[in-house]
Design a protein around this motif. Sequence first.
Motif, mmCIF file in Angstrom:
data_model
loop_
_atom_site.group_PDB
_atom_site.id
_atom_site.type_symbol
_atom_site.label_atom_id
_atom_site.label_comp_id
_atom_site.label_asym_id
_atom_site.label_seq_id
_atom_site.Cartn_x
_atom_site.Cartn_y
_atom_site.Cartn_z
ATOM 1 N N LEU A 125 -36.410 -47.064 131.811
ATOM 2 C CA LEU A 125 -36.091 -48.102 130.840
ATOM 3 C C LEU A 125 -34.633 -47.886 130.479
ATOM 4 C CD1 LEU A 125 -38.183 -49.034 127.653
ATOM 5 C CD2 LEU A 125 -35.729 -49.384 127.869
ATOM 6 N N GLU A 126 -33.770 -48.777 130.951
ATOM 7 C CA GLU A 126 -32.328 -48.595 130.830
ATOM 8 C C GLU A 126 -31.765 -49.368 129.636
ATOM 9 O OE1 GLU A 126 -30.482 -46.690 132.746
ATOM 10 O OE2 GLU A 126 -31.834 -46.240 134.405
ATOM 11 N N LEU A 127 -31.172 -48.658 128.712
ATOM 12 C CA LEU A 127 -30.457 -49.281 127.604
ATOM 13 C C LEU A 127 -28.995 -49.370 127.988
ATOM 14 C CD1 LEU A 127 -32.048 -47.249 124.651
ATOM 15 C CD2 LEU A 127 -32.804 -49.456 125.574
ATOM 16 N N PHE A 128 -28.398 -50.548 127.820
ATOM 17 C CA PHE A 128 -27.017 -50.711 128.251
ATOM 18 C C PHE A 128 -26.280 -51.660 127.329
ATOM 19 C CE2 PHE A 128 -29.074 -54.391 130.048
ATOM 20 C CZ PHE A 128 -28.102 -55.374 130.120
ATOM 21 N N SER A 129 -25.003 -51.803 127.557
ATOM 22 C CA SER A 129 -24.175 -52.725 126.790
ATOM 23 C C SER A 129 -23.284 -53.503 127.745
ATOM 24 C CB SER A 129 -23.312 -51.966 125.776
ATOM 25 O OG SER A 129 -22.460 -52.852 125.066
ATOM 26 N N GLY A 130 -23.295 -54.817 127.642
ATOM 27 C CA GLY A 130 -22.410 -55.638 128.463
ATOM 28 C C GLY A 130 -23.012 -55.986 129.802
ATOM 29 N N GLN A 131 -22.724 -55.185 130.823
ATOM 30 C CA GLN A 131 -23.239 -55.402 132.170
ATOM 31 C C GLN A 131 -23.745 -54.093 132.754
ATOM 32 O OE1 GLN A 131 -20.139 -57.279 134.544
ATOM 33 N NE2 GLN A 131 -20.897 -59.315 134.021
ATOM 34 N N ILE A 132 -24.604 -54.225 133.758
ATOM 35 C CA ILE A 132 -25.136 -53.041 134.415
ATOM 36 C C ILE A 132 -25.511 -53.397 135.849
ATOM 37 C CG2 ILE A 132 -27.532 -53.475 133.709
ATOM 38 C CD1 ILE A 132 -27.755 -50.392 133.270
ATOM 39 N N SER A 133 -25.293 -52.453 136.758
ATOM 40 C CA SER A 133 -25.656 -52.641 138.155
ATOM 41 C C SER A 133 -27.137 -52.340 138.337
ATOM 42 C CB SER A 133 -24.817 -51.702 139.037
ATOM 43 O OG SER A 133 -25.247 -51.737 140.375
ATOM 44 N N GLY A 159 -30.834 -61.403 128.287
ATOM 45 C CA GLY A 159 -31.947 -60.850 127.543
ATOM 46 C C GLY A 159 -32.582 -59.725 128.342
ATOM 47 N N PRO A 160 -33.614 -59.096 127.815
ATOM 48 C CA PRO A 160 -34.310 -58.031 128.546
ATOM 49 C C PRO A 160 -34.893 -58.552 129.852
ATOM 50 C CG PRO A 160 -34.943 -58.053 126.238
ATOM 51 C CD PRO A 160 -34.173 -59.301 126.468
ATOM 52 N N PHE A 161 -34.895 -57.714 130.895
ATOM 53 C CA PHE A 161 -35.462 -58.150 132.173
ATOM 54 C C PHE A 161 -36.017 -56.976 132.948
ATOM 55 C CE2 PHE A 161 -30.902 -57.450 132.965
ATOM 56 C CZ PHE A 161 -30.907 -56.648 134.095
ATOM 57 N N TYR A 162 -36.910 -57.314 133.859
ATOM 58 C CA TYR A 162 -37.498 -56.345 134.777
ATOM 59 C C TYR A 162 -36.955 -56.622 136.163
ATOM 60 C CZ TYR A 162 -41.013 -54.263 137.901
ATOM 61 O OH TYR A 162 -41.650 -53.551 138.888
ATOM 62 N N CYS A 163 -36.543 -55.584 136.872
ATOM 63 C CA CYS A 163 -36.062 -55.727 138.236
ATOM 64 C C CYS A 163 -37.076 -55.079 139.178
ATOM 65 C CB CYS A 163 -34.696 -55.065 138.410
ATOM 66 S SG CYS A 163 -34.126 -55.006 140.133
ATOM 67 N N PRO A 164 -37.776 -55.869 139.995
ATOM 68 C CA PRO A 164 -38.760 -55.286 140.919
ATOM 69 C C PRO A 164 -38.119 -54.436 142.005
ATOM 70 C CG PRO A 164 -38.479 -57.633 141.342
ATOM 71 C CD PRO A 164 -37.734 -57.341 140.078
ATOM 72 N N GLY A 165 -36.826 -54.669 142.307
ATOM 73 C CA GLY A 165 -36.167 -53.909 143.357
ATOM 74 C C GLY A 165 -36.037 -52.431 143.040
ATOM 75 N N ASP A 166 -35.891 -52.089 141.742
ATOM 76 C CA ASP A 166 -35.822 -50.671 141.369
ATOM 77 C C ASP A 166 -36.885 -50.311 140.333
ATOM 78 O OD1 ASP A 166 -34.788 -51.662 138.935
ATOM 79 O OD2 ASP A 166 -32.718 -51.384 139.585
ATOM 80 N N THR A 167 -37.828 -51.233 140.114
ATOM 81 C CA THR A 167 -38.942 -51.052 139.176
ATOM 82 C C THR A 167 -38.481 -50.496 137.834
ATOM 83 O OG1 THR A 167 -39.543 -48.854 140.042
ATOM 84 C CG2 THR A 167 -40.613 -50.776 141.047
ATOM 85 N N SER A 168 -37.434 -51.084 137.296
ATOM 86 C CA SER A 168 -36.889 -50.648 136.013
ATOM 87 C C SER A 168 -36.777 -51.818 135.045
ATOM 88 C CB SER A 168 -35.511 -50.002 136.195
ATOM 89 O OG SER A 168 -35.606 -48.785 136.915
ATOM 90 N N ILE A 169 -36.805 -51.502 133.773
ATOM 91 C CA ILE A 169 -36.606 -52.470 132.694
ATOM 92 C C ILE A 169 -35.211 -52.261 132.125
ATOM 93 C CG2 ILE A 169 -37.360 -53.165 130.386
ATOM 94 C CD1 ILE A 169 -40.191 -52.234 131.196
ATOM 95 N N TYR A 170 -34.503 -53.362 131.884
ATOM 96 C CA TYR A 170 -33.125 -53.295 131.390
ATOM 97 C C TYR A 170 -33.015 -54.044 130.068
ATOM 98 C CZ TYR A 170 -31.938 -51.612 136.033
ATOM 99 O OH TYR A 170 -31.874 -50.864 137.189
ATOM 100 N N ILE A 171 -32.411 -53.382 129.077
ATOM 101 C CA ILE A 171 -32.292 -53.970 127.747
ATOM 102 C C ILE A 171 -30.946 -53.618 127.125
ATOM 103 C CG2 ILE A 171 -33.191 -53.946 125.381
ATOM 104 C CD1 ILE A 171 -35.948 -53.378 126.502
#
Length: 293
Positions: free
Chosen positions: A110-118, A129-141
Amino acid sequence: MEYRSDVDISGSRVRRGGGGGRRGGPIAVGGGIGGLILVVLTLLFGGDIGSVLGGGTGQPQQQQEGQQLNCDTAADIEENRDCRWAAYDVALEQYWSNAFTSGFQPISSLELFSGQISTACGTGSSEMGPFYCPGDTSIYIDDVFMGQLLERLGTSQSDPAELYIVGHEYGHHISNLTGDMEKARSGGNDTGPKSGAVRLELQADCYAGVFFKNTIEDPASPIEAVTQDDLNRIVEAARAVGDDHIQQQQGGRVVPESWTHGSSKMRQYWVAKGFESGDPNVCDTFSTDELGE
């Protein structure tokens, strides 16, 4: 919402400032505080970013190193509010690992970030907004910007609202594991109240409700209690992220044919259905046309 102060949350997968390996070229996303563009409206609160940014459901990619949260027990939330994210992650993994009879894999992070993230799905941006990426099975917020988005949509940031959103994203992970995400994508980029995209989002809402019901009954969960006020906040968050409400907030007319997430009424219906039953088997939104509208 009350936490069990003695529950171990040191094993959470929450990190700040990391990110998944990039698959394909980066796709910049415009917009900002002043207004949300089409991609933002498509993904806002609960989107599966992979279908928009080019990621797939393939093998997880190697992730960049982020800073792990230093949280031992839920008691740490009082001194370090970031530790609430660790409690969310631990509670979700505890429930879903027991709900699955076989084949369960937790999210990678579960990745907390600010601005942009790869990410393995391309470049993620706060405005999505928050999203799930199936390519790396991670949640980004982006945890700061999420609060601003909630306020813009007419509700407020709170622990129950946050946990509903994270629970929804974890629901996408469950749909990925079961194959329902692939089923939803088989229809292409269809939209509308009964589209595969909407069914996938409503399933994630239902899974979030199921999780809430079960975690508060689990004496080992870091989530000890959810009050009626907490439930009201969860329902309000579900209302705020309905397609019809977002379209109204953006000053436009309601166009059901363009929906990708479902109306406020539909989203509230499936959160409640999941919570009332506590059974993930009721969340088969792909085999019914009674979607709550």
